[in-house]
Write a protein that holds these residues in place. Structure first.
Motif, PDB file in Angstrom:
ATOM      1  N   LYS A  91       0.853  -1.188   0.000  1.00  6.81           N
ATOM      2  CA  LYS A  91       0.000   0.000   0.000  1.00  6.81           C
ATOM      3  C   LYS A  91       0.890   1.239   0.000  1.00  6.81           C
ATOM      4  N   VAL A  92       0.951   1.891  -1.159  1.00  4.05           N
ATOM      5  CA  VAL A  92       1.772   3.085  -1.324  1.00  4.05           C
ATOM      6  C   VAL A  92       0.973   4.297  -0.859  1.00  4.05           C
ATOM      7  N   PRO A  93       1.541   5.118   0.020  1.00  2.64           N
ATOM      8  CA  PRO A  93       0.832   6.328   0.457  1.00  2.64           C
ATOM      9  C   PRO A  93       0.480   7.215  -0.737  1.00  2.64           C
ATOM     10  N   LYS A  94      -0.683   7.812  -0.686  1.00  4.71           N
ATOM     11  CA  LYS A  94      -1.157   8.635  -1.803  1.00  4.71           C
ATOM     12  C   LYS A  94      -0.395   9.951  -1.924  1.00  4.71           C
ATOM     13  N   ASN A  95       0.237  10.398  -0.853  1.00  5.32           N
ATOM     14  CA  ASN A  95       0.880  11.710  -0.883  1.00  5.32           C
ATOM     15  C   ASN A  95       2.335  11.682  -1.373  1.00  5.32           C
ATOM     16  N   LEU A  96       2.793  10.571  -1.929  1.00  8.37           N
ATOM     17  CA  LEU A  96       4.155  10.528  -2.457  1.00  8.37           C
ATOM     18  C   LEU A  96       4.204  11.222  -3.819  1.00  8.37           C
ATOM     19  N   PRO A  97       5.217  12.064  -4.038  1.00  7.06           N
ATOM     20  CA  PRO A  97       5.319  12.785  -5.316  1.00  7.06           C
ATOM     21  C   PRO A  97       5.988  11.920  -6.383  1.00  7.06           C
ATOM     22  N   VAL A  98       5.290  10.883  -6.830  1.00  6.31           N
ATOM     23  CA  VAL A  98       5.898   9.901  -7.734  1.00  6.31           C
ATOM     24  C   VAL A  98       5.014   9.614  -8.935  1.00  6.31           C
ATOM     25  N   ARG A  99       5.650   9.043  -9.943  1.00  5.78           N
ATOM     26  CA  ARG A  99       4.983   8.499 -11.118  1.00  5.78           C
ATOM     27  C   ARG A  99       5.509   7.066 -11.206  1.00  5.78           C
ATOM     28  N   PRO A 100       4.910   6.140 -10.457  1.00  2.00           N
ATOM     29  CA  PRO A 100       5.464   4.788 -10.389  1.00  2.00           C
ATOM     30  C   PRO A 100       5.467   4.072 -11.737  1.00  2.00           C
ATOM     31  N   THR A 101       6.501   3.273 -11.942  1.00  2.00           N
ATOM     32  CA  THR A 101       6.552   2.413 -13.121  1.00  2.00           C
ATOM     33  C   THR A 101       5.386   1.436 -13.019  1.00  2.00           C
ATOM     34  N   THR A 102       4.605   1.323 -14.067  1.00  2.00           N
ATOM     35  CA  THR A 102       3.427   0.454 -14.022  1.00  2.00           C
ATOM     36  C   THR A 102       3.846  -1.006 -13.860  1.00  2.00           C
ATOM     37  N   ASP A 103       2.935  -1.810 -13.328  1.00  2.11           N
ATOM     38  CA  ASP A 103       3.209  -3.243 -13.177  1.00  2.11           C
ATOM     39  C   ASP A 103       3.560  -3.862 -14.525  1.00  2.11           C
ATOM     40  N   ARG A 104       2.842  -3.461 -15.564  1.00  2.00           N
ATOM     41  CA  ARG A 104       3.077  -4.023 -16.903  1.00  2.00           C
ATOM     42  C   ARG A 104       4.485  -3.693 -17.397  1.00  2.00           C
ATOM     43  N   ALA A 105       4.895  -2.438 -17.251  1.00  2.00           N
ATOM     44  CA  ALA A 105       6.233  -2.028 -17.700  1.00  2.00           C
ATOM     45  C   ALA A 105       7.311  -2.708 -16.853  1.00  2.00           C
ATOM     46  N   ARG A 106       7.091  -2.793 -15.555  1.00  2.00           N
ATOM     47  CA  ARG A 106       8.057  -3.445 -14.668  1.00  2.00           C
ATOM     48  C   ARG A 106       8.195  -4.924 -15.013  1.00  2.00           C
ATOM     49  N   GLU A 107       7.067  -5.564 -15.277  1.00  2.00           N
ATOM     50  CA  GLU A 107       7.088  -6.981 -15.658  1.00  2.00           C
ATOM     51  C   GLU A 107       7.887  -7.178 -16.949  1.00  2.00           C
TER      52      GLU A 107
END
Length: 180
Positions: free
Chosen positions: A14-30
């Motif tokens: 569970k990633v906190p909503k207030n992080l200033p990020v653009r996470p790599t999507t699960d699909r791209a990471r896979e």
């Protein structure tokens, strides 16, 4: 965020909503790790994850058997989240709160793989600075990999050491092997 493979496969974080990020999507990471399966032995590499954000790349490496990941991010909340997750899952991740440039300018340890995901708006400038520091300070082991995640608007195919790029949605991974 979901861990895709390895020891912690399927585990959701569970990633906190207030992080200033653009996470790599699960699909791209896979897709990235599917490529890396053919290029590296996870149990033998030490990894530097620059602009680590949620730590998803480093966490994935550790879940697949990597014995040492260094996670660097300038945001305190991101570093805190990665550190807490690493402690909870007993992962060998060492965290640093620093800009990528500051960390690279002081780092003395070479790595087998350096992954960087700078903000898409800073891609070309950050790339040039990172490559210069990595080469000057000899931070990439021979035959090591430098992987840059960037937007599809940027093209690094004419840069020294460029090997290939792979596109997944709006995300692109460029692979380099840099010589010192």
């Amino acid at each position: 965020m979901r861990i895709i493979a390895g020891l912690h496969r399927g585990r959701r974080l569970k990633v906190p909503k207030n992080l200033p990020v653009r996470p790599t999507t699960d699909r791209a990471r896979e897709a990235l790790f599917s490529i890396l399966n053919h290029k590296v032995n996870f149990s033998e590499v030490n990894v530097l994850d620059l602009y680590s954000g949620t730590g998803s790349i480093g966490i994935e490496f550790c879940s697949r058997g990597c014995h040492a990941v260094t996670s660097v991010d300038a945001d305190h909340k991101c570093v805190q989240f990665v550190q807490q997750t690493a402690e909870e899952l007993k992962l060998p991740i060492q965290t640093f709160r620093s800009t990528a440039q500051n960390y690279l300018s002081k780092c003395a340890q070479p790595y087998d793989l350096i992954f960087a995901d700078p903000p898409y708006t800073e891609g070309k400038e950050e790339f040039t600075k990172m490559v210069q520091l990595i080469q000057e300070r000899k931070l990439l082991n021979p035959n090591g990999w430098f992987i840059l995640e960037h937007s599809e608007q940027l093209n690094f195919s004419h840069e020294n050491g460029f090997l290939e790029e792979r596109k997944y949605g709006g995300c692109v991974f460029s692979f380099f092997q840099l010589t010192n």
